[in-house]
Motif scaffolding. Structure first.
Motif, PDB file in Angstrom:
ATOM      1  N   VAL A   1      -5.264  -7.036   2.041  1.00  0.00           N
ATOM      2  CA  VAL A   1      -5.853  -5.892   1.346  1.00  0.00           C
ATOM      3  C   VAL A   1      -6.935  -6.316   0.349  1.00  0.00           C
TER       4      VAL A   1
ATOM      5  N   ARG B   1     -10.269  -4.480  -0.257  1.00  0.00           N
ATOM      6  CA  ARG B   1     -10.227  -3.215   0.481  1.00  0.00           C
ATOM      7  C   ARG B   1      -9.313  -2.172  -0.149  1.00  0.00           C
ATOM      8  N   ALA B   2      -8.629  -2.545  -1.204  1.00  0.00           N
ATOM      9  CA  ALA B   2      -7.668  -1.626  -1.811  1.00  0.00           C
ATOM     10  C   ALA B   2      -7.987  -1.420  -3.286  1.00  0.00           C
TER      11      ALA B   2
ATOM     12  N   LEU C   1       0.846  -1.198   0.000  1.00  0.00           N
ATOM     13  CA  LEU C   1       0.000   0.000   0.000  1.00  0.00           C
ATOM     14  C   LEU C   1       0.877   1.243   0.000  1.00  0.00           C
TER      15      LEU C   1
ATOM     16  N   ASP D   1      -5.391   3.331   0.908  1.00  0.00           N
ATOM     17  CA  ASP D   1      -5.899   2.042   0.424  1.00  0.00           C
ATOM     18  C   ASP D   1      -5.524   1.844  -1.044  1.00  0.00           C
TER      19      ASP D   1
END
Length: 135
Positions: free
Chosen positions: A109, A112-113, A18, A33
């Motif tokens: 991640v 969510r990213a 990230l 994110d």
């Protein structure tokens, strides 16, 4: 520890992939994110791992010497835990014998990213969840 053993410590969360922002005045860090353009968002694996350091010059190769100096390493990171003498979490693939537990536990991640290829203003992507202390 052999190179293969060291590499196996990576839990596949991709939090280190990230992008992070650092305030020039206070040196305060903020996670976003937004993931590196080389990250496969589904598998949380680097698509160009062998040449990542050439393609992304600020990509850091984890070594036992460098890990303690990286203040942005998530508290859940196996490299960090090992350097601090702490045990691996139950969801770590070396403990669970299942590479999916890191995703099932909500540590990675995945989902969510966003890829840096799609993100625009990083300041609009600041989040707290990468630093959650889930074990």
């Amino acid at each position: 520890m052999s190179k293969a053993q060291w590499e196996s410590l990576c839990d596949g969360c991709a939090k280190c992939c990230l992008l992070k922002l650092e305030d020039e005045d206070t040196l305060e860090l903020a996670y976003t994110d937004v993931a590196c353009r080389l990250l496969d968002m589904g598998t949380c694996q680097c698509t160009r791992y062998p040449e990542r350091s050439v393609l992304v010059p600020d990509c850091i190769t984890m070594t036992p010497e460098i890990v303690p100096t990286l203040r942005w390493m998530p508290k859940t990171c196996a490299y960090r835990l090992l350097s601090e003498g702490k045990p691996l979490a139950w969801w770590h693939p070396l403990v669970s014998n299942d590479p999916n537990t890191v995703h099932e536990a909500g540590i990675s991640v995945r989902g969510r990213a966003v890829s840096e290829r799609k993100a625009q203003d990083l300041e609009d992507h600041i989040v707290d969840w990468p630093e959650e202390d889930i074990t």
